[in-house]
Design a protein around this motif. Structure first.
Motif, PDB file in Angstrom:
ATOM      1  N   SER A 105       0.809  -1.228   0.000  1.00  0.00           N
ATOM      2  CA  SER A 105       0.000   0.000   0.000  1.00  0.00           C
ATOM      3  C   SER A 105       0.842   1.279   0.000  1.00  0.00           C
ATOM      4  O   SER A 105       0.334   2.349  -0.314  1.00  0.00           O
ATOM      5  N   SER A 106       2.129   1.190   0.314  1.00  0.00           N
ATOM      6  CA  SER A 106       2.974   2.393   0.307  1.00  0.00           C
ATOM      7  C   SER A 106       3.426   2.796  -1.098  1.00  0.00           C
ATOM      8  O   SER A 106       3.888   3.913  -1.315  1.00  0.00           O
ATOM      9  N   HIS A 107       3.287   1.894  -2.062  1.00  0.00           N
ATOM     10  CA  HIS A 107       3.726   2.202  -3.431  1.00  0.00           C
ATOM     11  C   HIS A 107       2.728   3.118  -4.132  1.00  0.00           C
ATOM     12  O   HIS A 107       1.528   2.969  -3.983  1.00  0.00           O
ATOM     13  N   ARG A 108       3.269   4.036  -4.938  1.00  0.00           N
ATOM     14  CA  ARG A 108       2.457   5.038  -5.638  1.00  0.00           C
ATOM     15  C   ARG A 108       1.987   4.478  -6.991  1.00  0.00           C
ATOM     16  O   ARG A 108       2.444   4.898  -8.055  1.00  0.00           O
TER      17      ARG A 108
ATOM     18  N   VAL B 299       7.603  -5.016  -7.575  1.00  0.00           N
ATOM     19  CA  VAL B 299       7.802  -3.673  -8.120  1.00  0.00           C
ATOM     20  C   VAL B 299       9.240  -3.224  -7.919  1.00  0.00           C
ATOM     21  O   VAL B 299       9.914  -3.632  -6.970  1.00  0.00           O
ATOM     22  N   LEU B 300       9.673  -2.375  -8.834  1.00  0.00           N
ATOM     23  CA  LEU B 300      10.971  -1.716  -8.728  1.00  0.00           C
ATOM     24  C   LEU B 300      10.684  -0.247  -8.473  1.00  0.00           C
ATOM     25  O   LEU B 300      10.082   0.432  -9.313  1.00  0.00           O
ATOM     26  N   ASN B 301      11.072   0.213  -7.303  1.00  0.00           N
ATOM     27  CA  ASN B 301      10.810   1.589  -6.884  1.00  0.00           C
ATOM     28  C   ASN B 301      12.046   2.434  -7.161  1.00  0.00           C
ATOM     29  O   ASN B 301      13.170   1.984  -6.928  1.00  0.00           O
ATOM     30  N   ASP B 302      11.854   3.648  -7.662  1.00  0.00           N
ATOM     31  CA  ASP B 302      12.971   4.571  -7.861  1.00  0.00           C
ATOM     32  C   ASP B 302      13.278   5.227  -6.518  1.00  0.00           C
ATOM     33  O   ASP B 302      12.409   5.886  -5.929  1.00  0.00           O
ATOM     34  N   GLN B 303      14.495   5.047  -6.029  1.00  0.00           N
ATOM     35  CA  GLN B 303      14.861   5.548  -4.697  1.00  0.00           C
ATOM     36  C   GLN B 303      14.787   7.074  -4.612  1.00  0.00           C
ATOM     37  O   GLN B 303      14.403   7.626  -3.580  1.00  0.00           O
ATOM     38  N   GLU B 304      15.127   7.776  -5.690  1.00  0.00           N
ATOM     39  CA  GLU B 304      15.163   9.242  -5.657  1.00  0.00           C
ATOM     40  C   GLU B 304      13.768   9.864  -5.718  1.00  0.00           C
ATOM     41  O   GLU B 304      13.461  10.794  -4.967  1.00  0.00           O
ATOM     42  N   THR B 305      12.922   9.371  -6.615  1.00  0.00           N
ATOM     43  CA  THR B 305      11.616  10.001  -6.826  1.00  0.00           C
ATOM     44  C   THR B 305      10.486   9.270  -6.110  1.00  0.00           C
ATOM     45  O   THR B 305       9.382   9.793  -6.017  1.00  0.00           O
ATOM     46  N   ASP B 306      10.744   8.072  -5.640  1.00  0.00           N
ATOM     47  CA  ASP B 306       9.739   7.198  -5.021  1.00  0.00           C
ATOM     48  C   ASP B 306       8.635   6.792  -6.011  1.00  0.00           C
ATOM     49  O   ASP B 306       7.552   6.403  -5.613  1.00  0.00           O
ATOM     50  N   LEU B 307       8.929   6.902  -7.303  1.00  0.00           N
ATOM     51  CA  LEU B 307       7.990   6.445  -8.335  1.00  0.00           C
ATOM     52  C   LEU B 307       8.279   4.982  -8.651  1.00  0.00           C
ATOM     53  O   LEU B 307       9.409   4.516  -8.497  1.00  0.00           O
ATOM     54  N   LEU B 308       7.257   4.266  -9.111  1.00  0.00           N
ATOM     55  CA  LEU B 308       7.465   2.896  -9.564  1.00  0.00           C
ATOM     56  C   LEU B 308       8.081   2.920 -10.954  1.00  0.00           C
ATOM     57  O   LEU B 308       7.516   3.502 -11.883  1.00  0.00           O
ATOM     58  N   LYS B 309       9.243   2.303 -11.097  1.00  0.00           N
ATOM     59  CA  LYS B 309       9.882   2.195 -12.409  1.00  0.00           C
ATOM     60  C   LYS B 309       9.193   1.135 -13.251  1.00  0.00           C
ATOM     61  O   LYS B 309       9.081   1.264 -14.454  1.00  0.00           O
ATOM     62  N   GLY B 310       8.760   0.047 -12.576  1.00  0.00           N
ATOM     63  CA  GLY B 310       8.129  -1.045 -13.303  1.00  0.00           C
ATOM     64  C   GLY B 310       7.648  -2.115 -12.359  1.00  0.00           C
ATOM     65  O   GLY B 310       7.883  -2.047 -11.148  1.00  0.00           O
TER      66      GLY B 310
END
Length: 167
Positions: free
Chosen positions: A10-13, A45-56
């Motif tokens: 649930s923490s993923h955007r 999921v692969l989360n982008d550490q800098e932006t906290d966006l999901l890469k994929g």
């Protein structure tokens, strides 16, 4: 081993994710959590550490193939008593538009194959199976050695081939 991906939670955007294919976007936005709760698939999921966006993301599930659709050179190594061959389904693999053409798809595929191989040590799985969404996806999997299954549109990569990547 340091994990590249993590289980969707649930923490993923999720709502901000967009890969340009509605079916894959809608799956993540609306269906992935229900599939996880129902134990129909696992979503990584692969989360982008800098932006906290999901890469994929990608999904894995148990699967099976009718032995008859497996190419003859692989069939001859299988016992005739198995009408259905256990496999692992790499059901979906999608990269957010902001991270496409940067090698993220390859990273996610390798992560999915590594997970599938590790799982196959505990639960029988002859191959990883994909069902490409379109010609671009088919070309992507073809580039990494997936073999087209006749008359189904599906492709597979034998676990013995995957084993050579990780041992």
């Amino acid at each position: 081993m340091n994990e590249l991906t993590e289980n969707l939670n649930s923490s993923h955007r999720k709502k901000e994710f967009s890969c340009g294919k509605d079916m894959l976007d809608n799956y993540l936005h609306k269906q992935a959590n229900q599939d996880i709760k129902r134990k129909l698939s696992a979503c990584f999921v692969l989360n982008d550490q800098e932006t906290d966006l999901l890469k994929g993301y990608y999904t894995l599930a148990n699967n099976s193939l009718d032995q008859k659709i497996i190419p003859a050179e692989f069939q001859k190594k299988l016992p005739n008593s198995y009408k259905s061959i256990p496999t692992t389904l790499l059901g979906r693999l999608a990269i957010d538009n902001r991270f496409q053409k940067k090698g993220v798809g390859k990273l996610l595929l390798i992560d999915a194959l590594r997970r599938s191989y590790e799982i196959s040590k505990s639960i029988g799985s002859f191959a990883v199976v994909v069902d490409p969404i379109d010609e671009d996806a088919e070309r992507f999997y073809n580039k990494y050695g997936f073999i087209k299954l006749p008359d189904s549109g599906k492709m597979f990569l034998p676990m013995n081939t995957i084993k050579t990547l990780f041992e």
